[in-house]
Write an enzyme that holds these catalytic residues in place. Structure first.
Site, mmCIF file in Angstrom:
data_model
loop_
_atom_site.group_PDB
_atom_site.id
_atom_site.type_symbol
_atom_site.label_atom_id
_atom_site.label_comp_id
_atom_site.label_asym_id
_atom_site.label_seq_id
_atom_site.Cartn_x
_atom_site.Cartn_y
_atom_site.Cartn_z
ATOM 1 N N ARG A 195 0.823 -1.215 0.000
ATOM 2 C CA ARG A 195 0.000 0.000 0.000
ATOM 3 C C ARG A 195 0.857 1.265 0.000
ATOM 4 O O ARG A 195 2.057 1.221 0.248
ATOM 5 C CB ARG A 195 -0.959 0.004 1.199
ATOM 6 C CG ARG A 195 -0.291 0.117 2.533
ATOM 7 C CD ARG A 195 -1.214 -0.288 3.674
ATOM 8 N NE ARG A 195 -0.494 -0.221 4.942
ATOM 9 C CZ ARG A 195 -0.637 0.760 5.834
ATOM 10 N NH1 ARG A 195 -1.502 1.734 5.606
ATOM 11 N NH2 ARG A 195 0.054 0.759 6.942
ATOM 12 N N GLU A 255 -6.328 3.122 25.047
ATOM 13 C CA GLU A 255 -6.078 1.696 24.838
ATOM 14 C C GLU A 255 -5.862 0.987 26.171
ATOM 15 O O GLU A 255 -6.349 -0.125 26.391
ATOM 16 C CB GLU A 255 -4.842 1.518 23.949
ATOM 17 C CG GLU A 255 -4.647 0.104 23.430
ATOM 18 C CD GLU A 255 -5.595 -0.264 22.299
ATOM 19 O OE1 GLU A 255 -5.980 0.630 21.527
ATOM 20 O OE2 GLU A 255 -5.949 -1.438 22.203
ATOM 21 N N GLN A 259 2.515 15.000 27.297
ATOM 22 C CA GLN A 259 2.830 14.838 28.724
ATOM 23 C C GLN A 259 3.914 13.801 28.965
ATOM 24 O O GLN A 259 4.254 13.510 30.112
ATOM 25 C CB GLN A 259 1.560 14.463 29.493
ATOM 26 C CG GLN A 259 0.525 15.587 29.547
ATOM 27 C CD GLN A 259 -0.712 15.163 30.306
ATOM 28 O OE1 GLN A 259 -1.395 14.208 29.953
ATOM 29 N NE2 GLN A 259 -1.004 15.871 31.371
ATOM 30 N N ASP A 273 6.647 5.241 16.655
ATOM 31 C CA ASP A 273 7.644 4.236 16.261
ATOM 32 C C ASP A 273 9.029 4.623 16.762
ATOM 33 O O ASP A 273 9.827 3.768 17.159
ATOM 34 C CB ASP A 273 7.672 4.084 14.734
ATOM 35 C CG ASP A 273 6.329 3.633 14.174
ATOM 36 O OD1 ASP A 273 5.641 2.849 14.854
ATOM 37 O OD2 ASP A 273 5.975 4.072 13.067
ATOM 38 N N ALA A 307 11.442 13.080 17.045
ATOM 39 C CA ALA A 307 10.807 12.816 15.752
ATOM 40 C C ALA A 307 9.846 13.935 15.356
ATOM 41 O O ALA A 307 9.669 14.226 14.166
ATOM 42 C CB ALA A 307 10.057 11.482 15.793
#
Length: 310
Positions: free
Chosen positions: A91, A191, A229, A257, A287
């Site tokens: 993809r 989660e 945070q 990641d 990042a």
């Protein structure tokens, strides 16, 4: 002795990023020359580890012209690859930044369905990887055709070989593999709430929810990603909170990641929970200082790590 690290990306992508000025509906949008970069959770972890001077093998499915492009892009970055040929076309994702306001738009495309033969080829490649890994990072989404049960079986067989499993996936896939127990997971608060069955988590109750998962044998370390945070890292013995440094954010692509790579780099060296947490937050924050999907620079990651260590 250096640890052998295998990253596993079952639904990789080529990330195409560009810029445009004043994005509006119903108008032709003129974009800048696109930049193509390798994408997918485990692939980004391997790319990020290389920036920290740590070699790993990136195992991923590869199909069609986009799959060829993905493999070539990784080779240009000197990432060690183990590409598994599949019938499903790899993809492509599209990221565009509106230069008028710096808003970022991220379009994630679904992968084509993986056949039974493709799944078998991936299973054999993972379980027969040579040398056998000490650490396996399973990161990213599952393509259609790969069941959560298939992934759980992979985790079970890797664990039987004393492989430490780092799991950075979500939804049913994460729920299922936690029944086998892994070394480290990186959920966000939402989660973690779902996995622990504890509702409306905040900073104070996050460590309690993480401890619940650890006591149930689902993970040895829970890294609770809390964005601006920072992060909580919880083990059976410790709970460490590391705040995220304030930086000028240019992109959030690959931050999660990068955080995983930072943590894995310290786990591979046998570092402490505090060091794991600091390097994870340092790399994840670094990042966000890079444009597009560029992950982080070693210089920024090390500078932030030193700042967090004061």
């Amino acid at each position: 002795m250096a640890k052998t690290i295998l990253s596993i990306t079952l639904n990789p992508a080529v990330d195409k990023s560009s810029t445009a000025n004043h994005i509006q509906p119903e108008k032709k949008i003129r974009c800048s020359q696109p930049v193509y970069e390798p994408g997918g959770g485990g692939i980004n972890v391997s790319r990020a580890l290389l920036r920290l001077g740590i070699t790993s093998t990136a195992l991923f499915s590869k199909g069609g012209r986009t799959g060829e492009l993905l493999e070539n892009l990784l080779k240009k970055e000197d990432v060690t690859t183990l590409a598994v040929e599949t019938s499903a076309e790899t993809r492509e994702n599209f990221i565009v930044v509106d230069t008028a306001n710096n808003n970022q738009f991220r379009f994630g495309m679904p992968g084509e369905k993986i056949t039974t033969a493709d799944a078998d080829a991936l299973r054999k490649a993972i379980l027969n990887a040579s040398p056998s890994p000490d650490i396996a990072v399973i990161s990213g989404s599952l393509p259609e055709g790969i069941s959560t049960g298939w992934l759980t079986e992979i985790v079970r067989e890797l664990k039987s070989k004393n492989v430490k499993i780092i799991a950075d996936t979500s939804g049913d896939a994460l729920t299922e593999i936690l029944n086998e127990g892994v070394h480290l997971i990186k959920p966000n608060l939402g989660e973690l709430s779902r996995l622990s069955g504890m509702e409306e988590l905040d900073n104070d109750s996050a460590d309690e929810a993480a401890k619940k998962l650890i006591n149930e044998g689902k993970a040895e370390i829970v890294a609770v990603s809390m964005g601006p945070q920072g992060a909580y890292l919880v083990s059976k013995e410790e709970c460490v909170h590391v705040p995220a440094p304030s930086v000028k954010k240019l992109s959030t692509v690959g931050a999660g990641d990068s955080m995983v790579a930072g943590m894995v780099s310290v786990i591979a060296k046998g570092g402490s929970l505090t060091e794991i947490a600091r390097m994870g937050v340092a790399c994840g924050t670094a990042a966000t200082m890079s444009k597009g999907t560029g992950l982080f620079t070693k210089e920024n990651a090390e500078k932030l790590y030193q700042w967090l260590s004061k």
